[in-house]
Design an enzyme around this catalytic site. Sequence first.
Site, PDB file in Angstrom:
ATOM      1  N   LYS A 135      72.373  50.947  55.309  1.00 25.34           N
ATOM      2  CA  LYS A 135      70.911  51.107  55.273  1.00 25.34           C
ATOM      3  C   LYS A 135      70.319  50.454  54.032  1.00 25.34           C
ATOM      4  O   LYS A 135      69.344  49.697  54.109  1.00 25.34           O
ATOM      5  CB  LYS A 135      70.563  52.590  55.293  1.00 25.34           C
ATOM      6  CG  LYS A 135      69.137  52.946  54.878  1.00 25.34           C
ATOM      7  CD  LYS A 135      68.973  54.441  54.712  1.00 25.34           C
ATOM      8  CE  LYS A 135      67.567  54.839  54.295  1.00 25.34           C
ATOM      9  NZ  LYS A 135      67.261  54.465  52.895  1.00 25.34           N
ATOM     10  N   ASN A 136      70.897  50.726  52.865  1.00 23.37           N
ATOM     11  CA  ASN A 136      70.304  50.265  51.609  1.00 23.37           C
ATOM     12  C   ASN A 136      70.515  48.779  51.357  1.00 23.37           C
ATOM     13  O   ASN A 136      69.952  48.235  50.409  1.00 23.37           O
ATOM     14  CB  ASN A 136      70.857  51.081  50.441  1.00 23.37           C
ATOM     15  CG  ASN A 136      70.379  52.519  50.462  1.00 23.37           C
ATOM     16  OD1 ASN A 136      69.333  52.820  51.026  1.00 23.37           O
ATOM     17  ND2 ASN A 136      71.149  53.419  49.872  1.00 23.37           N
ATOM     18  N   ARG A 163      60.259  54.632  52.032  1.00 24.08           N
ATOM     19  CA  ARG A 163      60.191  54.181  50.647  1.00 24.08           C
ATOM     20  C   ARG A 163      60.463  52.675  50.540  1.00 24.08           C
ATOM     21  O   ARG A 163      59.863  51.984  49.720  1.00 24.08           O
ATOM     22  CB  ARG A 163      61.231  54.958  49.814  1.00 24.08           C
ATOM     23  CG  ARG A 163      61.312  54.544  48.353  1.00 24.08           C
ATOM     24  CD  ARG A 163      60.060  54.929  47.583  1.00 24.08           C
ATOM     25  NE  ARG A 163      60.085  54.432  46.223  1.00 24.08           N
ATOM     26  CZ  ARG A 163      59.103  54.605  45.358  1.00 24.08           C
ATOM     27  NH1 ARG A 163      58.025  55.262  45.707  1.00 24.08           N
ATOM     28  NH2 ARG A 163      59.181  54.125  44.136  1.00 24.08           N
ATOM     29  N   CYS A 175      61.452  59.964  51.638  1.00 32.57           N
ATOM     30  CA  CYS A 175      61.819  61.332  51.262  1.00 32.57           C
ATOM     31  C   CYS A 175      61.180  61.702  49.924  1.00 32.57           C
ATOM     32  O   CYS A 175      61.071  60.864  49.023  1.00 32.57           O
ATOM     33  CB  CYS A 175      63.339  61.462  51.147  1.00 32.57           C
ATOM     34  SG  CYS A 175      64.228  61.245  52.695  1.00 32.57           S
ATOM     35  N   ARG A 193      58.811  58.649  41.825  1.00 30.16           N
ATOM     36  CA  ARG A 193      59.505  57.369  41.828  1.00 30.16           C
ATOM     37  C   ARG A 193      58.448  56.268  41.697  1.00 30.16           C
ATOM     38  O   ARG A 193      58.150  55.549  42.645  1.00 30.16           O
ATOM     39  CB  ARG A 193      60.319  57.198  43.118  1.00 30.16           C
ATOM     40  CG  ARG A 193      61.494  58.147  43.198  1.00 30.16           C
ATOM     41  CD  ARG A 193      62.416  57.804  44.351  1.00 30.16           C
ATOM     42  NE  ARG A 193      61.864  58.230  45.618  1.00 30.16           N
ATOM     43  CZ  ARG A 193      62.431  57.983  46.796  1.00 30.16           C
ATOM     44  NH1 ARG A 193      63.552  57.287  46.845  1.00 30.16           N
ATOM     45  NH2 ARG A 193      61.882  58.404  47.913  1.00 30.16           N
ATOM     46  N   PRO A 194      57.840  56.163  40.533  1.00 28.68           N
ATOM     47  CA  PRO A 194      56.716  55.238  40.369  1.00 28.68           C
ATOM     48  C   PRO A 194      57.151  53.794  40.540  1.00 28.68           C
ATOM     49  O   PRO A 194      58.302  53.433  40.307  1.00 28.68           O
ATOM     50  CB  PRO A 194      56.248  55.511  38.935  1.00 28.68           C
ATOM     51  CG  PRO A 194      57.448  56.069  38.237  1.00 28.68           C
ATOM     52  CD  PRO A 194      58.175  56.862  39.278  1.00 28.68           C
ATOM     53  N   ILE A 195      56.188  52.971  40.973  1.00 31.95           N
ATOM     54  CA  ILE A 195      56.476  51.550  41.147  1.00 31.95           C
ATOM     55  C   ILE A 195      55.976  50.744  39.956  1.00 31.95           C
ATOM     56  O   ILE A 195      55.823  49.527  40.043  1.00 31.95           O
ATOM     57  CB  ILE A 195      55.865  51.025  42.467  1.00 31.95           C
ATOM     58  CG1 ILE A 195      54.331  51.152  42.451  1.00 31.95           C
ATOM     59  CG2 ILE A 195      56.454  51.764  43.660  1.00 31.95           C
ATOM     60  CD1 ILE A 195      53.663  50.447  43.611  1.00 31.95           C
ATOM     61  N   ASP A 196      55.741  51.410  38.832  1.00 31.16           N
ATOM     62  CA  ASP A 196      55.230  50.725  37.646  1.00 31.16           C
ATOM     63  C   ASP A 196      56.139  49.566  37.229  1.00 31.16           C
ATOM     64  O   ASP A 196      55.644  48.508  36.819  1.00 31.16           O
ATOM     65  CB  ASP A 196      55.093  51.708  36.475  1.00 31.16           C
ATOM     66  CG  ASP A 196      54.089  52.810  36.747  1.00 31.16           C
ATOM     67  OD1 ASP A 196      53.484  52.790  37.833  1.00 31.16           O
ATOM     68  OD2 ASP A 196      53.920  53.690  35.887  1.00 31.16           O
ATOM     69  N   ASP A 212      73.011  59.383  45.974  1.00 30.65           N
ATOM     70  CA  ASP A 212      72.950  59.549  47.419  1.00 30.65           C
ATOM     71  C   ASP A 212      74.146  60.317  47.983  1.00 30.65           C
ATOM     72  O   ASP A 212      74.078  60.826  49.106  1.00 30.65           O
ATOM     73  CB  ASP A 212      72.853  58.190  48.114  1.00 30.65           C
ATOM     74  CG  ASP A 212      71.451  57.626  48.099  1.00 30.65           C
ATOM     75  OD1 ASP A 212      70.535  58.318  47.623  1.00 30.65           O
ATOM     76  OD2 ASP A 212      71.262  56.488  48.564  1.00 30.65           O
ATOM     77  N   ILE A 262      69.271  61.138  38.305  1.00 26.19           N
ATOM     78  CA  ILE A 262      68.480  60.049  38.875  1.00 26.19           C
ATOM     79  C   ILE A 262      67.135  60.553  39.404  1.00 26.19           C
ATOM     80  O   ILE A 262      66.086  60.064  39.023  1.00 26.19           O
ATOM     81  CB  ILE A 262      69.266  59.343  40.003  1.00 26.19           C
ATOM     82  CG1 ILE A 262      70.640  58.879  39.483  1.00 26.19           C
ATOM     83  CG2 ILE A 262      68.467  58.151  40.523  1.00 26.19           C
ATOM     84  CD1 ILE A 262      70.590  57.888  38.342  1.00 26.19           C
ATOM     85  N   ARG A 310      66.926  58.636  59.623  1.00 22.98           N
ATOM     86  CA  ARG A 310      66.508  57.506  58.785  1.00 22.98           C
ATOM     87  C   ARG A 310      67.704  56.718  58.264  1.00 22.98           C
ATOM     88  O   ARG A 310      67.560  55.534  57.932  1.00 22.98           O
ATOM     89  CB  ARG A 310      65.691  58.013  57.590  1.00 22.98           C
ATOM     90  CG  ARG A 310      64.295  58.535  57.944  1.00 22.98           C
ATOM     91  CD  ARG A 310      63.495  58.828  56.686  1.00 22.98           C
ATOM     92  NE  ARG A 310      63.578  57.702  55.785  1.00 22.98           N
ATOM     93  CZ  ARG A 310      63.929  57.776  54.504  1.00 22.98           C
ATOM     94  NH1 ARG A 310      64.235  58.941  53.970  1.00 22.98           N
ATOM     95  NH2 ARG A 310      63.981  56.698  53.762  1.00 22.98           N
TER      96      ARG A 310
END
Length: 418
Positions: free
Chosen positions: A22-23, A93, A117, A122-125, A307, A329, A399
């Site tokens: 998946k990842n 995500r 999830c 989990r900022p996208i900064d 995970d 994490i 998912r």
Amino acid sequence: MQKLVINGGKKLGGEIVLQGAKNAALPIIAASVLCGEEIILHNCPRISDTYSAMRILTYLGCRAGFEDKNTAVIKAENVSADGISDELMREMRSSIFFLGAVLGRTGRCRITLPGGCDLGPRPIDMHLSALRKMGVTIREEFGALNCTAENGLHGAKIPLSFPSVGTTENIMLAAVLAEGTTVIHNAAREPEIIDLASFLTACGAKINGAGSGKITINGVKSLYGCEYTVMPDRIACATYLACAAAAGGELVVSDCRPSDMESILTVFEQMGCILHTTGEKIYFSAGRPLKAVTPIRTMVYPGFPTDAQAVIMAALCKAKGTSVFAENIFENRYKHVDGLRRMGADILVEGKVAVIEGVNRLYGAKTDAPDLRGGAGLVAAALSAEGTCEISNIHYIDRGYEEIEKVLSSVGADIVRI
């Protein structure tokens, strides 16, 4: 609403052919936007996140679908849109990967914040900061981000404060067609990073250093199509091994890559399980009784992956002694603990730390999957429980796992979807 009904106490035995990762598949699907020719992806997992990614491709004007069971065909000759709807962004995500890909293809992209999830902030900064260094102007308007590179994307030196997998992949996607050279310092080293780089290289990109802390991307004028096989899913592999450890029995997992899983396999050995790896197979025999393990700290690769935390915890619920997890994490990665407690597990959570005291028995219970990996952990625990467990909210599990009930029933589990 669908749910899984599991009658525990059945030992597992047989062979599981592992699904594609998946990842790895999701950023590769996003990367297809950069290519002007047909992409054929083998070993592409049929999971709900994959279908979500293909819906985004269709929204952008591409054509995407499965040709057979696990072969996806993507045609991105015509990209007619440079934005993604809020509804599609919220589905997963990994929709954030399309930001770098669409910017690389069109020079502009409009998105909202991604879904997925709820594992804590989990900022996208970091993503946005890196793209600004590559010439992207970002404006927030009515809850959406308008990103434009009016003079085109250009290479940059980008040091990451944390080796974020998503940020590393987004930079790679934006950089392959950018003018000049991009260097990522403190890059993520996960195997999925290497798989994305290998795919992009097969399409004509020039990338060096994937899998190390420094990745160099020399921009090219265009990418072409290719035929590529997605790597095996190391987290799905860990899940099925955890199911066998919890329920007892012996498994063979084929089409896997044991070299990607050293930190996970070491934990199973500490439990008293017997493992033998050869080529692309793992031969696994559950230890009896299972033993507690030394403290586990989730870390970036090559450390123990976050995970895999939930599924390993599930296997340790009946291990003799005390096991400890430190989750470094994500903040909300213990939401499966309530479900395990409903089955009789003895788990204490204090902040980032979870302490598991092994119990003699787990019992059937009704519970809800709180997220993807937490849901898989509940399945593993249910296989070892006495009586019947019902797990709802299994859309989370779908998912990341291809028909988990069919895979497990094929090796002796009493599990059905209703």
